[in-house]
Design an enzyme around this catalytic site. Structure first.
Site: not given
Length: 212
Positions: A31, A184, A187
């Site tokens: 990701s 979060d 990221h």
């Protein structure tokens, strides 16, 4: 192993590059590479593409990042990622292995397989490391952190120590999380990616210089 850092790296600009076909570089990752939580143009690969263009590098990047992927996932798709038109490979995998507490020996074997396949196909590689969190104890962290420099040395690949190194270097973790990370806490946001690209970009220039 050739560790690549920002200091002292000259800008890569091939003579006549403007007239040559661009080098194709696949970025194999998770990701962090894929650009999770960001509009497409703010992700790692598009920002790196623009950064390279500003340096005069004639390259076209392929986003081979898959959100949630592990080193096992990367190994399972390395053969078709390295299509005939791919000239170089960036490998940035392992964060999800670490977050899931996967045995470092398993992650090592998977990354070893990825680098071996690239070697068989004669594709130069930039291996980007990932520092483990302390969640699983000092022995796990030491074993995990050692994977990347040891494999880079074994396979003779270029090596950048830490994908998130530019953010870790800021020192004030709380401030860095607030300013450069998504809610979060895992990221990077657009500005965080910008710092990461500025840190890793010179290593990618070194990778481009290795293309025959």
């Amino acid at each position: 192993m050739r560790v690549v850092r920002n200091a002292g790296i000259a800008t890569f600009l091939s003579v006549g590059a403007a007239w040559a076909a661009p080098a194709t570089v696949a970025a194999l990752g998770d990701s962090l590479t894929q650009g999770f939580g960001l509009v497409p143009e703010d992700g790692f690969v598009p920002q790196l593409q623009r950064w390279l263009g500003m340096q005069g590098a004639n390259a076209e990047l392929i986003n081979a990042g898959v959100s949630g992927d592990t080193t096992a996932g990367g190994l399972s798709r390395i053969a078709w990622t390295l299509s005939d038109d791919v000239d170089a490979l960036i490998v940035a995998l392992g964060a999800n292995d670490m977050l899931r507490g996967i045995d470092p020996g398993v992650a090592r074997a998977n990354l070893d397989g990825i680098l071996a396949e690239a070697g068989r196909q004669g594709v130069p590689v930039l291996l980007i490391g990932m520092d483990a969190l302390p969640n699983y104890g000092p022995e796990y962290k030491a074993a995990f952190d050692a994977i990347y420099p040891e494999l880079a040395n074994r396979h003779g690949t270029l090596y950048h120590p830490d994908f998130l190194g530019a953010l870790a270097a800021l020192g004030d973790r709380a401030a860095a999380l607030e300013k450069y990370m998504q809610p979060d806490g895992m990221h990077p946001n657009r500005d965080g990616v910008m710092l990461i690209v500025a840190d890793i970009g010179p290593s990618v220039l070194e990778l481009l210089a290795e293309i025959d």
